[in-house]
Design a protein around this motif. Structure first.
Motif, PDB file in Angstrom:
ATOM      1  N   SER A 242       6.087  -7.839  49.514  1.00 15.89           N
ATOM      2  CA  SER A 242       5.055  -8.852  49.312  1.00 15.89           C
ATOM      3  C   SER A 242       4.415  -8.746  47.932  1.00 15.89           C
ATOM      4  CB  SER A 242       4.004  -8.740  50.407  1.00 15.89           C
ATOM      5  OG  SER A 242       3.500  -7.431  50.446  1.00 15.89           O
ATOM      6  N   SER A 243       4.003  -7.555  47.539  1.00 15.97           N
ATOM      7  CA  SER A 243       3.430  -7.416  46.200  1.00 15.97           C
ATOM      8  C   SER A 243       4.522  -7.002  45.245  1.00 15.97           C
ATOM      9  CB  SER A 243       2.325  -6.366  46.186  1.00 15.97           C
ATOM     10  OG  SER A 243       1.886  -6.173  44.848  1.00 15.97           O
ATOM     11  N   HIS A 244       4.810  -7.853  44.290  1.00 17.45           N
ATOM     12  CA  HIS A 244       5.918  -7.632  43.397  1.00 17.45           C
ATOM     13  C   HIS A 244       5.585  -8.434  42.161  1.00 17.45           C
ATOM     14  CE1 HIS A 244       9.991  -5.938  43.540  1.00 17.45           C
ATOM     15  NE2 HIS A 244      10.283  -6.815  42.616  1.00 17.45           N
ATOM     16  N   TYR A 245       6.246  -8.193  41.080  1.00 18.41           N
ATOM     17  CA  TYR A 245       5.970  -8.964  39.862  1.00 18.41           C
ATOM     18  C   TYR A 245       4.482  -8.918  39.542  1.00 18.41           C
ATOM     19  CZ  TYR A 245      10.438 -10.806  41.386  1.00 18.41           C
ATOM     20  OH  TYR A 245      11.728 -10.917  41.807  1.00 18.41           O
ATOM     21  N   ALA A 246       3.877  -7.763  39.717  1.00 22.17           N
ATOM     22  CA  ALA A 246       2.418  -7.716  39.668  1.00 22.17           C
ATOM     23  C   ALA A 246       1.893  -7.257  38.324  1.00 22.17           C
ATOM     24  CB  ALA A 246       1.914  -6.794  40.761  1.00 22.17           C
ATOM     25  N   PRO A 247       1.027  -8.055  37.690  1.00 21.00           N
ATOM     26  CA  PRO A 247       0.212  -7.534  36.598  1.00 21.00           C
ATOM     27  C   PRO A 247      -0.808  -6.558  37.166  1.00 21.00           C
ATOM     28  CG  PRO A 247       0.169  -9.960  36.674  1.00 21.00           C
ATOM     29  CD  PRO A 247       0.761  -9.459  37.964  1.00 21.00           C
ATOM     30  N   ALA A 248      -1.503  -5.819  36.290  1.00 25.59           N
ATOM     31  CA  ALA A 248      -2.481  -4.835  36.774  1.00 25.59           C
ATOM     32  C   ALA A 248      -3.743  -5.514  37.300  1.00 25.59           C
ATOM     33  CB  ALA A 248      -2.836  -3.863  35.642  1.00 25.59           C
ATOM     34  N   ILE A 249      -4.136  -6.641  36.716  1.00 27.43           N
ATOM     35  CA  ILE A 249      -5.357  -7.327  37.162  1.00 27.43           C
ATOM     36  C   ILE A 249      -4.994  -8.398  38.193  1.00 27.43           C
ATOM     37  CG2 ILE A 249      -6.645  -6.840  35.045  1.00 27.43           C
ATOM     38  CD1 ILE A 249      -6.051  -9.619  34.034  1.00 27.43           C
ATOM     39  N   PRO A 250      -5.954  -8.804  39.045  1.00 30.02           N
ATOM     40  CA  PRO A 250      -5.642  -9.767  40.115  1.00 30.02           C
ATOM     41  C   PRO A 250      -5.224 -11.127  39.562  1.00 30.02           C
ATOM     42  CG  PRO A 250      -7.817  -8.759  40.441  1.00 30.02           C
ATOM     43  CD  PRO A 250      -7.339  -8.332  39.098  1.00 30.02           C
ATOM     44  N   LEU A 294       6.673 -17.832  31.784  1.00 34.85           N
ATOM     45  CA  LEU A 294       5.910 -17.236  32.880  1.00 34.85           C
ATOM     46  C   LEU A 294       5.606 -15.752  32.680  1.00 34.85           C
ATOM     47  CD1 LEU A 294       4.637 -17.529  35.710  1.00 34.85           C
ATOM     48  CD2 LEU A 294       6.867 -16.881  36.637  1.00 34.85           C
ATOM     49  N   PHE A 295       6.654 -14.929  32.578  1.00 33.44           N
ATOM     50  CA  PHE A 295       6.433 -13.481  32.572  1.00 33.44           C
ATOM     51  C   PHE A 295       5.743 -13.014  31.294  1.00 33.44           C
ATOM     52  CE2 PHE A 295      10.175 -13.210  35.682  1.00 33.44           C
ATOM     53  CZ  PHE A 295       9.335 -13.171  36.765  1.00 33.44           C
ATOM     54  N   ALA A 296       6.114 -13.624  30.151  1.00 29.91           N
ATOM     55  CA  ALA A 296       5.458 -13.238  28.891  1.00 29.91           C
ATOM     56  C   ALA A 296       3.969 -13.581  28.956  1.00 29.91           C
ATOM     57  CB  ALA A 296       6.127 -13.941  27.717  1.00 29.91           C
ATOM     58  N   SER A 297       3.620 -14.703  29.596  1.00 31.09           N
ATOM     59  CA  SER A 297       2.206 -15.091  29.692  1.00 31.09           C
ATOM     60  C   SER A 297       1.443 -14.119  30.579  1.00 31.09           C
ATOM     61  CB  SER A 297       2.082 -16.506  30.264  1.00 31.09           C
ATOM     62  OG  SER A 297       2.781 -17.420  29.460  1.00 31.09           O
ATOM     63  N   LEU A 298       2.039 -13.743  31.729  1.00 33.12           N
ATOM     64  CA  LEU A 298       1.362 -12.798  32.623  1.00 33.12           C
ATOM     65  C   LEU A 298       1.121 -11.472  31.905  1.00 33.12           C
ATOM     66  CD1 LEU A 298       3.178 -13.461  36.036  1.00 33.12           C
ATOM     67  CD2 LEU A 298       0.858 -14.149  35.396  1.00 33.12           C
ATOM     68  N   ARG A 299       2.121 -11.024  31.136  1.00 36.87           N
ATOM     69  CA  ARG A 299       1.942  -9.784  30.374  1.00 36.87           C
ATOM     70  C   ARG A 299       0.838  -9.921  29.337  1.00 36.87           C
ATOM     71  NH1 ARG A 299       5.888  -5.797  30.541  1.00 36.87           N
ATOM     72  NH2 ARG A 299       7.542  -6.456  31.953  1.00 36.87           N
ATOM     73  N   ALA A 300       0.845 -11.046  28.618  1.00 38.01           N
ATOM     74  CA  ALA A 300      -0.094 -11.222  27.507  1.00 38.01           C
ATOM     75  C   ALA A 300      -1.538 -11.279  28.013  1.00 38.01           C
ATOM     76  CB  ALA A 300       0.250 -12.488  26.730  1.00 38.01           C
ATOM     77  N   LEU A 301      -1.738 -11.829  29.213  1.00 43.27           N
ATOM     78  CA  LEU A 301      -3.112 -11.988  29.719  1.00 43.27           C
ATOM     79  C   LEU A 301      -3.575 -10.785  30.541  1.00 43.27           C
ATOM     80  CD1 LEU A 301      -2.926 -15.757  30.793  1.00 43.27           C
ATOM     81  CD2 LEU A 301      -3.882 -14.796  28.688  1.00 43.27           C
ATOM     82  N   ASP A 302      -2.662  -9.871  30.810  1.00 44.60           N
ATOM     83  CA  ASP A 302      -2.965  -8.730  31.680  1.00 44.60           C
ATOM     84  C   ASP A 302      -3.629  -7.618  30.865  1.00 44.60           C
ATOM     85  OD1 ASP A 302      -3.032  -6.946  33.776  1.00 44.60           O
ATOM     86  OD2 ASP A 302      -0.897  -6.418  33.628  1.00 44.60           O
ATOM     87  N   ARG A 303      -4.790  -7.911  30.263  1.00 47.06           N
ATOM     88  CA  ARG A 303      -5.461  -6.904  29.432  1.00 47.06           C
ATOM     89  C   ARG A 303      -6.908  -7.308  29.210  1.00 47.06           C
ATOM     90  NH1 ARG A 303      -1.226  -7.212  24.842  1.00 47.06           N
ATOM     91  NH2 ARG A 303      -0.116  -6.915  26.760  1.00 47.06           N
ATOM     92  N   PRO A 304      -7.759  -6.313  28.837  1.00 50.05           N
ATOM     93  CA  PRO A 304      -9.146  -6.636  28.557  1.00 50.05           C
ATOM     94  C   PRO A 304      -9.234  -7.670  27.433  1.00 50.05           C
ATOM     95  CG  PRO A 304      -8.793  -4.258  28.634  1.00 50.05           C
ATOM     96  CD  PRO A 304      -7.453  -4.894  28.666  1.00 50.05           C
ATOM     97  N   PRO A 305     -10.253  -8.533  27.403  1.00 52.31           N
ATOM     98  CA  PRO A 305     -11.437  -8.485  28.262  1.00 52.31           C
ATOM     99  C   PRO A 305     -11.228  -9.151  29.616  1.00 52.31           C
ATOM    100  CG  PRO A 305     -11.631 -10.334  26.753  1.00 52.31           C
ATOM    101  CD  PRO A 305     -10.318  -9.643  26.424  1.00 52.31           C
ATOM    102  N   PHE A 306     -10.029  -9.612  29.915  1.00 47.25           N
ATOM    103  CA  PHE A 306      -9.848 -10.361  31.160  1.00 47.25           C
ATOM    104  C   PHE A 306      -9.878  -9.411  32.357  1.00 47.25           C
ATOM    105  CE2 PHE A 306      -7.315 -12.951  28.057  1.00 47.25           C
ATOM    106  CZ  PHE A 306      -8.266 -13.947  27.916  1.00 47.25           C
ATOM    107  N   THR A 307     -10.473  -9.899  33.450  1.00 46.83           N
ATOM    108  CA  THR A 307     -10.540  -9.103  34.681  1.00 46.83           C
ATOM    109  C   THR A 307      -9.687  -9.725  35.777  1.00 46.83           C
ATOM    110  OG1 THR A 307     -12.506 -10.374  35.289  1.00 46.83           O
ATOM    111  CG2 THR A 307     -12.860  -8.260  34.194  1.00 46.83           C
ATOM    112  N   GLY A 308      -9.070 -10.865  35.488  1.00 43.89           N
ATOM    113  CA  GLY A 308      -8.190 -11.536  36.433  1.00 43.89           C
ATOM    114  C   GLY A 308      -7.466 -12.658  35.709  1.00 43.89           C
ATOM    115  N   ILE A 309      -6.455 -13.227  36.381  1.00 45.65           N
ATOM    116  CA  ILE A 309      -5.715 -14.346  35.793  1.00 45.65           C
ATOM    117  C   ILE A 309      -5.748 -15.509  36.779  1.00 45.65           C
ATOM    118  CG2 ILE A 309      -3.502 -15.150  34.864  1.00 45.65           C
ATOM    119  CD1 ILE A 309      -2.792 -12.188  34.327  1.00 45.65           C
TER     120      ILE A 309
END
Ligand code: TXA
Ligand code: MG
Length: 338
Positions: A242-250, A294-309
């Motif tokens: 179920s949880s797969h392809y997961a960035p670190a933030i929600p 898709l995947f490059a965007s999830l990686r790029a946004l998976d970092r501070p200051p963001f706390t979620g996507i």
């Protein structure tokens, strides 16, 4: 298509360096049981000699992949697939139409199948595909054997679509990375189970279900994403946790607008008065273009200051099914670390 060849990592051990070009050296590494990351049209793969138990085991170890999750074996052409698995009329028809390309067929292993049993993870079937990227095909030719290759990421993380992503994931765990630039399709191959009379879509991916149905008729849809509690239950495609392809933030789906602290990932124009997205999957609302980002965007946004996507709604048509599948997994409850 690919940018010029370059070696991203330092040269391998001298004994493995038998040839001058990067592809030839990569082929020699595969034959020597080492691991090579290489581009396909979908995502980068972490390749090893599919006929070697040791090389296949090394793939599982490098990814931290559970051993119950089988591997896709990449081959150069239909004839090479026929040496591994039994293709019925449906399979031959799909192979003729869509290979090389982003379609993986799960088929019965031949009795004399030379692929390591580890590739099948205890099943009687084997997943095979012919990748469309010229460097992948050149590597298969140079290695002279089938190459087992999952996506070149740590288990449970977002698949890599550039060599830099592979470095982020596996820098010290791979002997060489073949640089083919960014992947053209951007999501993994469609996985189709043809071991029974009813074709079954195990994973929506880079080839739309509609295109497959135009060739062989109705394809049964996958069961819904299992909940975290069901993850221990047996399933047809063991990779479908179920949880797969997961960035670190929600990750939050079908978001019309971002909440405080969230990055905003766009698909088409946001509603009036809503702030501009931080990144766009496709300004024009095209699912094929969105898949490539898709995947490059999830990686790029998976970092501070963001706390979620927060991700805008994406239609289910065409490659939208694959995109939404990956996003649902990215948004699913995470397993509690043990
Ligand atoms: O586009 C792709 O498919 C990429 C590139 C590198 O080819 N590869 C890839 O591999 O995505 P991986 O290992 O990340 O995903 C393979 C999927 C998993 O969900 C796995 O469970 C499923 O295919 N699979 C492999 N062999 C299977 C089998 N014998 N029966 C059922 N599912 C299988
Ligand atoms: Mg994967």
């Amino acid at each position: 298509m690919p940018t010029p060849l370059s070696d991203t990592l330092p040269p391998p051990a001298p004994a493995a360096v038998a040839a001058s070009s990067a592809v030839e050296r990569a082929g020699a590494l595969i034959r020597a049981g080492r691991l090579v990351a290489f581009p396909t049209e979908t995502v980068y793969g972490l390749g090893g000699d599919a006929t070697s138990d040791a090389a296949t085991a090394a793939i599982f170890a490098a990814k931290g992949r559970p051993h119950f999750n089988p591997l896709i074996v990449h081959v150069a052409d239909l004839a090479a697939a026929q040496a591994l698995v039994i293709l019925d009329a449906r399979a031959v028809r799909l192979a003729a139409r869509f290979w090389p390309g982003p379609l993986t067929l799960v088929l019965p292993r031949r009795a004399d199948c030379p692929a390591s049993l580890l590739c099948s993870a205890g099943l009687d079937s084997l997943a095979v595909r012919v990748p469309a990227h010229p460097l992948a095909l050149a590597l298969l030719g140079s290695a002279g054997r089938p190459i087992a290759a999952p996506s070149a990421n740590r288990a449970g993380r977002v698949s890599p679509t550039t060599p830099a992503h592979v470095l982020d994931e596996l820098a010290d765990r791979v002997d060489m990375i073949l640089d083919g630039g960014a992947c053209a399709v951007g999501v993994e191959s469609t996985v189709l189970d043809l071991t029974g009379p009813q074709a079954l879509l195990l994973r929506p991916g880079g080839l739309a279900r509609e295109a497959i149905e135009a060739e062989i008729g109705p394809v049964a849809l996958p069961s819904p994403v299992p909940t975290a509690e069901e993850d221990d239950a047996p399933r047809l495609s063991p990779g479908l946790l179920s949880s797969h392809y997961a960035p670190a933030i929600p990750v939050r789906l079908n978001a019309r607008e971002p909440r405080s602290g969230e990055a905003f990932l766009g698909f088409g124009a946001p509603g009036p008065g809503i702030r501009a997205p931080d990144l766009q999957l496709s300004v024009g609302g095209d699912t094929t273009e969105a898949a490539t980002h898709l995947f490059a965007s999830l990686r790029a946004l998976d970092r501070p200051p963001f706390t979620g996507i927060a991700v805008m709604p994406i239609p289910e048509s065409g490659l939208g099914a694959a995109i939404n599948d990956r996003l649902r997994r990215a948004a699913a409850p995470r397993p509690v670390p043990s």
